[in-house]
Design a protein around this motif. Structure first.
Motif, mmCIF file in Angstrom:
data_model
loop_
_atom_site.group_PDB
_atom_site.id
_atom_site.type_symbol
_atom_site.label_atom_id
_atom_site.label_comp_id
_atom_site.label_asym_id
_atom_site.label_seq_id
_atom_site.Cartn_x
_atom_site.Cartn_y
_atom_site.Cartn_z
ATOM 1 N N CYS A 162 0.815 -1.218 0.000
ATOM 2 C CA CYS A 162 0.000 0.000 0.000
ATOM 3 C C CYS A 162 0.849 1.268 0.000
ATOM 4 O O CYS A 162 0.326 2.362 -0.092
ATOM 5 C CB CYS A 162 -0.943 -0.007 1.180
ATOM 6 N N CYS A 213 3.331 4.145 -1.518
ATOM 7 C CA CYS A 213 3.280 4.686 -2.870
ATOM 8 C C CYS A 213 4.587 4.403 -3.616
ATOM 9 O O CYS A 213 5.595 4.010 -3.043
ATOM 10 C CB CYS A 213 2.903 6.156 -2.876
ATOM 11 N N THR A 233 -2.729 6.442 -4.929
ATOM 12 C CA THR A 233 -3.030 6.589 -3.494
ATOM 13 C C THR A 233 -2.403 7.835 -2.873
ATOM 14 O O THR A 233 -2.406 7.986 -1.664
ATOM 15 C CB THR A 233 -2.599 5.382 -2.616
#
Lengths: 364, 325
Positions: free
Chosen positions: A47, A49, A305
């Protein structure tokens, strides 16, 4: 001691000069390739970046080449980047690497603090040498950026686009190798002269503002080389940020050269009035600035994200409407497929070209 | 007769059309690409030529879709364009006042906003392909229903079941769950249609102003259930053009016609003997020139390389041009 650092576009050139200037052995990590990304993705949290994954890949490849000290930038505020140096150190320690990590934090207000940080890395360097090394690195950076900007201007205009890219790349390598100011300047002048001498065609050129998250803008391998692709299909790209701006505004607090940072923040009003972390506000401000300086379109890029860019994206719709400038957003991560990105870029440029030719027909 | 050939090579289908000099559709062919675009291009070209009487003279060729470059190499296209432009041009020539185009294909879905006959804004799905043709295909076969009958069956539903549509895989789990609970299959199918429309509007249509007239095209427009779901959610009529499944190809043909009219040159079309008289093969290899290890694809016609792509540095791509020069 062998020092290495993460890649960010042509940042390796000034850093290389800086570290050599303070008598430090430098290991420049190999250019960001598919392997770099593969290593980074393998050992980073899914998760996180893209910048973190590429940093980790860079560090592993550098340590394979014998690096034992890593210099990394720190930061503060709601963007995750400020914490990445710590996370990366833990990941690499867990993998069993032995190394030191030096985190350069933005000094509050005094240039002398940066000087001390730099001198801290080079054990045998005097303060004067550190000062000179910083100055030479800054000079090299400026010269490299002149080449970058010239390429951005010429790429859509010249007929042989492969050749101009080759000339540019040879020039960048030349600046990296040059050991004193006059030879750096010579390489820059020769390269620009050579680039300028290429034959051009007369097609109409679109102007595109590239905005978004700094790392994605500055490191072309993270964005499927959008700037080059746009140049090749007839668009002159201006980036909202160059490395020198980032160093000036964020590493040394605007001490080296006059900054337009305040102006950009002013432009972000009334669309976004608060600091939202990272460069969210700058993204909005830059979009407004580009719109008001006659650009044809804006492309926002960032890692998937990225919270600040998501906030900015949600505001850009209104900017696009009020300032009458088309905007498109593309996010990148390790799953980005170049073919899909090119299709979107091509469609965006097509749209702008048709609009422009229609407007020209109506006015003339 | 003289014709303009439009070709749209997509992930799921390959479409071919012939337009006559007055932009009327003379023939159309809709084929499944089935993972073999080279074969699809050969077959589609042969079929579309056979569909019109008399000898076929091609005055211009346009290609679009993800396989547009391959089609260009094999056919010798005059125009190679992205899908957005092709779809917009086609919709606009049929319905000049169109303001919103919804296009859902095999793996792409797009929204195109038109103002005064030109593209004003667009978006394509980026990170997720839930709600596109391939997903519907898969669900239809899981329910043992012909994809062609999907929409009609879904319309028989009285009360659509709510299906979680954010992710294709979770939508499937949710459907299985609802089936196990005993909901009628029609209600589940209509529920899926509505979930896909919600997914489309949230992901692709995010933040865009959808104004009437709305045109719905692409392969999925054949599914009347999805059309109904769009009309319900948008609260406006949705038009489906008569040749909705080949709109990309129609657009490519129109673009070719425009190009030939504007530059007054002869077509670069390779001709039938080039296409059918040779064996096209593709081969890929990993370039070891640098650590990028690019997968370089080579297209050959009878053992002669005619195109390379896939290399970042363009070393291979440009090698042919250098050899030809």
């Amino acid at each position: 001691m062998k020092v290495s650092f993460p890649h960010m576009g042509n940042m390796f050139i000034p850093i290389n000069a800086l570290l050599k200037g303070i008598h430090v052995d430098v290991v420049v990590p190999p250019p960001v390739t598919a392997r770099t990304l593969e290593l980074g993705v393998k050992y980073s949290p899914e998760c996180a970046c893209l910048p973190l994954k590429i940093n980790v890949g860079n560090f592993i490849e550098a340590m394979e080449m014998g690096a034992d000290t890593i210099v990394m930038a720190g930061g503060w505020g709601p963007c995750r980047f400020g914490y990445y140096a710590q996370v990366e150190r833990e990941i690499l320690r867990d993998l069993g690497y032995c190394f030191d990590m030096v985190v350069l934090e933005a000094p509050d207000s005094k240039l002398s603090e940066l000087l001390k940080q730099v001198k801290g890395i080079g054990e045998n360097a005097t303060l004067k040498e550190a000062y000179q090394a910083i100055k030479f690195a800054w000079f090299k950076l400026g010269e490299v950026e002149m080449l970058e900007k010239r390429l951005e201007y010429l790429l859509p205009r010249v007929i042989d686009q492969n050749q101009i890219e080759q000339i540019y790349e040879a020039g960048v390598r030349g600046i990296d190798k040059a050991e004193d100011r006059s030879s750096v300047r010579m390489v820059r002048l020769d390269t620009i002269k050579h680039m300028d001498s290429l034959a051009r065609h007369q097609r109409s050129i679109l102007k595109i503002g590239l905005i978004g998250e700094i790392y994605t803008i500055l490191e072309p391998s993270t964005n499927c080389h959008v700037a080059r692709c746009l140049g090749r299909i007839g668009a002159e790209v201006s980036r909202s940020i160059y490395i020198s701006d980032w160093v000036n505004d964020h590493l040394v607090g605007g001490l080296i050269k006059p900054s337009n940072h305040r102006q950009i923040l002013r432009s972000s009003r009334p669309y976004l009035n608060y600091h939202v972390g990272g460069h969210g506000r700058e993204t909005v401000g830059n979009a407004v600035e580009f719109a008001r300086s006659g650009y044809d379109g804006i492309i926002q890029i960032g890692p998937l994200t990225c919270m600040p860019e998501i906030v900015a994206q949600s505001v850009l719709g209104r900017v696009s409407e009020t300032e009458a400038i088309p905007c498109m957003t593309i996010y990148f991560d390790e799953h980005s497929a170049p073919a899909g990105v090119y299709t979107r870029l091509e469609a965006f440029i097509d749209m702008l070209q048709r609009k422009k030719s229609l407007a020209n027909m109506a006015s003339g | 007769m003289y014709y303009y050939l439009g070709v749209d090579i997509g992930s799921v289908s390959s479409n071919f059309v012939l337009l006559d000099s007055r932009r009327r559709l003379s023939a159309k062919v809709y084929l499944r690409t089935q993972g073999n675009p080279v074969q699809a291009i050969k077959e589609g070209f042969a079929q579309v030529c056979a569909a019109v009487p008399g000898p076929v003279k091609i005055k211009g060729v346009g290609t679009t879709g993800s396989g547009r470059h391959l089609a260009d190499i094999m056919l010798g296209a005059d125009v190679v364009k992205n899908e957005i432009t092709a779809h917009a041009v086609a919709a606009c020539s049929l319905i000049p006042e169109v303001r919103t185009i919804i296009e859902i294909g095999g793996q792409d879905s797009k929204i195109i906003l038109m103002r005064d006959g030109i593209v004003n804004d667009f978006a394509m799905n980026t990170v997720c392909a839930a709600g596109t043709g391939s997903f519907l295909d898969q669900q239809a076969s899981r329910l043992s229903i012909n994809i062609e009958d999907f929409g009609v069956r879904a319309l028989k539903s009285n009360k659509a079941v709510r299906i979680a549509g954010r992710c294709g895989v979770f939508a499937e789990s949710d459907m299985i769950h609802k089936q196990q609970m005993g909901y009628p299959v029609e209600d589940i199918m209509m529920g899926l249609c509505e979930a896909l429309v919600r997914n489309y509007l949230n992901n692709v249509g995010k933040g865009k102003k959808i104004e009437a007239p709305v045109v719905f095209q692409g392969g999925v427009a054949a599914n009347i259930g999805i059309k109904e779901a769009f009309e319900k959610v948008l609260g406006t009529a949705v038009q489906i053009p008569p040749h909705h499944e080949v709109m990309g190809a129609i657009g490519a043909a129109i673009l070719a016609e425009e190009m030939m009219a504007s530059n007054g040159q002869l077509t670069t079309f390779n001709g039938e003997t080039y296409i059918n008289g040779g064996e096209f093969t593709s081969r890929s290899h990993e370039c070891s020139g640098c650590p990028n290890l690019c997968e370089v694809v080579c297209i050959k016609r009878d053992n002669q390389a005619i195109a390379y792509w896939g290399d970042r540095c363009k070393k291979w791509e440009t090698s042919l041009a250098a050899r030809l020069a």
